[in-house]
Structure formats: C-alpha cells, structure tokens
Scaffold this active site. Sequence first.
Site, mmCIF file in Angstrom:
data_model
loop_
_atom_site.group_PDB
_atom_site.id
_atom_site.type_symbol
_atom_site.label_atom_id
_atom_site.label_comp_id
_atom_site.label_asym_id
_atom_site.label_seq_id
_atom_site.Cartn_x
_atom_site.Cartn_y
_atom_site.Cartn_z
ATOM 1 N N LEU A 49 30.894 -22.386 96.965
ATOM 2 C CA LEU A 49 30.906 -20.958 96.627
ATOM 3 C C LEU A 49 29.534 -20.321 96.708
ATOM 4 O O LEU A 49 29.415 -19.142 97.061
ATOM 5 C CB LEU A 49 31.570 -20.757 95.271
ATOM 6 N N ALA A 66 29.806 -27.611 88.209
ATOM 7 C CA ALA A 66 30.904 -28.321 88.873
ATOM 8 C C ALA A 66 30.692 -28.272 90.384
ATOM 9 O O ALA A 66 29.916 -27.446 90.884
ATOM 10 C CB ALA A 66 32.252 -27.721 88.500
ATOM 11 N N PHE A 67 31.382 -29.153 91.096
ATOM 12 C CA PHE A 67 31.112 -29.285 92.534
ATOM 13 C C PHE A 67 31.438 -28.013 93.304
ATOM 14 O O PHE A 67 30.972 -27.829 94.425
ATOM 15 C CB PHE A 67 31.876 -30.481 93.113
ATOM 16 N N LYS A 68 32.238 -27.130 92.723
ATOM 17 C CA LYS A 68 32.652 -25.944 93.465
ATOM 18 C C LYS A 68 31.473 -25.036 93.820
ATOM 19 O O LYS A 68 31.569 -24.239 94.739
ATOM 20 C CB LYS A 68 33.725 -25.200 92.693
ATOM 21 N N ASP A 69 30.364 -25.179 93.090
ATOM 22 C CA ASP A 69 29.168 -24.410 93.447
ATOM 23 C C ASP A 69 28.710 -24.705 94.877
ATOM 24 O O ASP A 69 28.125 -23.833 95.524
ATOM 25 C CB ASP A 69 28.013 -24.733 92.484
#
Length: 465
Positions: free
Chosen positions: A118, A112-115
């Site tokens: 993060l 997911a784009f949150k990588d």
Amino acid sequence: MKYVSTRGKADILDFEGVTLAGLARDGGLYVPQSIPVLSEQTICEMAGRSYPEVAFTVIKPFIGGVIDDHALKAMLEETYNETVFRHAAVAPLVQLGSNDWVLELFHGPTLAFKDFALQLLGRLFDHFTAKRGQKLTILGATSGDTGSAAIEACRGRDNITIYMLHPHGRVSEVQRRQMTTVLEPNVVNVAIDGTFDDCQALVKACFNDLSFRDDVSLTAVNSINWARVMAQIVYYFTSATALGAPARKVSYSVPTGNFGDIYAGFIAREMGLPIDKLVVATNSNDILARTLQTGRYARGDVHATISPSMDIQVSSNFERMMFDLSGRNGAAIASSMQAFADCGEIRLAEAELNVARGIFLAEQVTDEVTKKVMAAKFRGSGYVSDPHTAVGLKAAGLLPESGPARVTLSTAHPVKFGAAVVEATRHQPQLPKHMSDLYEREERFVSLPNSVDALQGLVLEGRVQ
Ligand SMILES: *Cc1c(COP(=O)(O)O)cnc(C)c1O
C-alpha cells in the site's frame, strides 16, 4: 506489458489502467498477459543489493514503460527506506532454527505486511492522478490490517478520498485505532454491522454498479488490485537470494486469508525464483486448505479467531490462481464464478488439483494450537510472534527439516494482537515509539447497516460537499 481479466471479457489495459481500475469491469481480476521470467544471472546479482534495487528489477517488467525508469527508481527509494519501514533491511530475516527463518514484514507504518504494497500503491495513485488531473474515490473493505495500511498510504493526498469499511467490533483495538484516529478530511472510516465478507460483498456490489463506479471514479485498494500483488513479489526475491537462491531452493509458509500474499509467491516462482513449496497456513477459516484437500472450493461460515486478518471464507485472489490452473481460460472462470455465486461451490478438475498440489501444501491451525506455538517459540528462542505468524510457524512444520530453507512470513507485529500474545506468553509487547500515544488519540468513524444503498448514499453525499 498488458493485462487481461480472469473472466476474459473486460478491456485489455496497461499498468496505469489496471492500477486505477482495481477490479475488471466484467467482475474479474486483472493479471499480466504473460509472466516475465528473470534469468538466473539476474537473480544471482540480487544478492547484497538494497531492497529498492531488487524491487526495481522485479517490478520494472510489470510497469511496461508507463512510468519512466528514473521516476520508478525514485518512487521505490522513497517507499522502501528506513524512514517508512523502520528497519535498515526493510524486510529482515530472523533465524529461529538451523533451517528455519522468519521474514519480518511488519516494520512499516502500520506494523503489518500490507504496508509493503500500500505504501507503493498510494504513490502510484498520486503519480497517475497528477498526470491525468483526475480525482479518485477509493473504496475498500478490511478485516483489520488493509484498512490502516491503505489509510496511512492515502492520508492527506490531494486527489484521493478513501472510504474504508470494517466489520463493527471484529477488529482488534490497535487495528481500529490505527484507522479511526486518522482525522484528515479525505479519510472516512465506516463500521459495518456485519462480517468482513459482508464488507467485501458491499465493495464488490459498488464496483459492479458501473454507473456509480464511473460517477465517483471508484478504485480499489484491496488485494484485487494487481499493483498490490506485484509489490509483494519483491520480498520473496530479497529473502530467497539472501538465503542462497538461485543455487539453493527456498520454501515459504504464508499466513493466508485472501490469497494475495501467497499468490505473489506463486508469481515469484513463475518468474524463475527457485521456490520449492508454498504452504497455505490458515486458521479455522480453512476454505483454501479444504480446497486443496478435497478439490471443492466451497464457502463455509466465518469463525472469529485470534488471527482476525485471516477470518475470510472467500479468497478473492484464488480466482487468479484458478485462472492460471485452467490454462488461462477466461470463459471457464466466468462460468465457474457464476456457479460459485449461485451455489457457493466450485469443483477443481483432477488435473488442476494435481498441479496445485505439486506447489502448495496447506494446514489449518486452531486458536488453541496457535497459542501453544506462540508459547513454545517464546520459551525456545525468546521469539515473540503474533498469532498470524504463529499459524505460519506451525504450518511450516509440513516442510522437511533439511532441504530447502524454510521461511515463515511474519505478517504482523505482535503488539497489534497484544491480548492474544499476552495470554499465550505472559509477555506484553510494546508499541513502537512513533505510535506510543495511540490509545490517547481521538477516534472518528461512521456506522452503517449492511446495505449497498446506505453506502452509496454516503459516498455520493461526500461528492456534493
Ligand atoms: C492480510 C493479512 C493476512 C492474509 O494475507 P492475504 O494476502 O489476504 O492472504 C495475514 N496476516 C496478516 C497480519 C494480515 O494482515
């Protein structure tokens, strides 16, 4: 570069300070004191550059010298490459129509784009804690994707313990397993008997308890952390310049929950990237779409949908947007947010609303329509999208067909929401090779009631051991 709180009362900090603090001590969110503007020449030169090279140009002004250029470059190269993001372009564009594109942001370790944010944040924490000889407790709430991305970014890091709250039974099985199968002792998964908003409220309560906060050196990984917003600005630049910016304008449709991703687009626009419109694409949890339509930012009930990472009715990052719309008036935001806490509603001034409407469009998309879009895109171009991306693809229809390029952010890999994809398209997406044994791995998590005391007890207990 210095950072101020949206509520005007917390200490002014540098980049290292805001990264480690997360939420400001007056309950506000940190924002840069001023937004750096990149020249047209600088933006022109981004075309054809690698992702880490563009990231360096975009991020450097926000760092304000607290990391030297050499170390920053190394950190960006270590984060945004083919071994972490399993695609040579890191954030590839896929063309779906003559003027329609998808920006795939799901090639990172947790799909997911949150990588994007993060993976960098984990390395920033490492850098700063090593420099200070300090230990950190990370506390986060997740409606699904933040949790696994944060855990993946922090697992096994020496100076960090991470507690990740998720709403029990309200995240997809892939999402849950991506979190609960990480067995390193510095990772504690907590299933809360409540909704995502309950989890987020527990996290906020812990941060607002200043003595607890200091006792355990609490830090946030939610999108309230400025460093996350900062990292997300980069892919607006890489994609827009690949499509012809600055000569050509680009508009983005952004599947939105906490308003972090789209707020990064707003900052890219403020930095001089010629973004025409930003479309707030929401599921039936439509607080933001309603706000733009009516001028009333009013809490509603949370509905469970097939795009669960957007099942949010209070969008933390919207406070940053309101701060900008208010002419950066911290006192006004502090009193608005107090009114919101008391009566669950804020009214935007007419002038603020007009500014917002000049930049943002919004559409709320039901589950039924989302499934139809997934089916139609699969039939039309063979493209399999996850339900969050499909919400974005539908909302991109608000933009004119010819004119600025239309880019929809694809925020998750379809396999993460496989059940919805299969139902809509009869096509079973496959787990990438590196996680094909996910369903066989051992799971571990703690269950807690929706209680601040219980949560603080758990964290303090962990300190003693
Ligand atoms: C987190 C998330 C969103 C929402 O992003 P915000 O920055 O919270 O608006 C959308 N789609 C997916 C798949 C997500 O994980």
